[in-house]
Design an enzyme around this catalytic site. Sequence first.
Site, short mmCIF file in Angstrom:
data_model
loop_
_atom_site.label_atom_id
_atom_site.label_comp_id
_atom_site.label_asym_id
_atom_site.label_seq_id
_atom_site.Cartn_x
_atom_site.Cartn_y
_atom_site.Cartn_z
N ASP A 95 32.09 -61.65 -122.60
CA ASP A 95 31.43 -60.67 -123.48
C ASP A 95 29.93 -60.81 -123.29
O ASP A 95 29.26 -61.56 -123.99
CB ASP A 95 31.84 -60.93 -124.93
N ILE A 96 29.40 -60.05 -122.33
CA ILE A 96 27.99 -60.18 -121.96
C ILE A 96 27.19 -58.91 -122.28
O ILE A 96 25.98 -58.95 -122.32
CB ILE A 96 27.84 -60.55 -120.47
N LYS A 97 27.87 -57.78 -122.45
CA LYS A 97 27.26 -56.50 -122.82
C LYS A 97 25.99 -56.17 -122.04
O LYS A 97 24.98 -55.76 -122.59
CB LYS A 97 26.96 -56.46 -124.33
N ARG A 98 26.08 -56.32 -120.73
CA ARG A 98 24.92 -56.01 -119.89
C ARG A 98 24.81 -54.50 -119.66
O ARG A 98 25.81 -53.79 -119.63
CB ARG A 98 25.02 -56.73 -118.54
#
Length: 282
Positions: A95-98
């Site tokens: 879960d990095i939401k880049r």
Amino acid sequence: MIIDKLYEECNKKSPICVGLDTKIEYLPKFLREEDTSVSEKIFTFNKMIIDNTSDLVACFKVQIAFYEALGIEGLKAYSKTVKYIREKGKIVIGDIKRGDISSTAKAYADAHFSGDFEVDIITVNPYMGVDSISPYEDYMKNDDKALFMLIHTSNKSSKDFQELEVSGEKLYMKVAEKCKTWGENSIGESGFNRIGGVVGLTFPEEFLEIKKECPNTFFLIPGYGAQGGKGKDIKEIFKGGVCGVINSSRGIITAHKGKSEDEDFVKYTREAVISMKDDLIG
């Protein structure tokens, strides 16, 4: 295709995703007092949870921010955790939401689809357009990687932008349409494609609208439990079959608080997963 495998795991075990949003204060006392590094304490906690829940759940999600907040020690724990999950044959979502321009997105793809932080699926923010999504395609060509892109998130203030009207339609529906279009050439045996969507259980009516628009999109579903999402909401969404994984973080990894500070803390972790499973699928 990794989404096919995730769909299969949901049907075999449960559509539960355990969120390892680990903080030092979540650790039981016996771990906090161990004479080891921060990274070892965090990893041991995560490992014990993974070992005691992997037979019940579809996948694990590791939110990188909680590890970045601890500096190098935290990132060591993140790397060891995602590697361990994959070694056990389980699916792990980073879960990095880049979300950035193509050259930067390519670097994010290299960082999280290979090397020390390699995971199976990552979360991405599509608000810079297709340039922020297309660089991940090279890694997805072999069908062993996938994306979950933000469509309608679970937080209350998501309405600030996601529900604005654009040409007579809510912005989140515009994003849903793009999610469908960008993934339409990669539909697997499960009927779902490799670009999934993040839609919060806290907006069940909007979720049904998005599902109707995106019948081949598999979803990562936050908002269950602590944020207010309920099992009855998911039962309505899952009419016709499982179409996503439901994440729970605090409700599972802090289930031992006030009950145990010893090695048996995982008993309460497992009980929390079983209780969630009963609520979701009965």
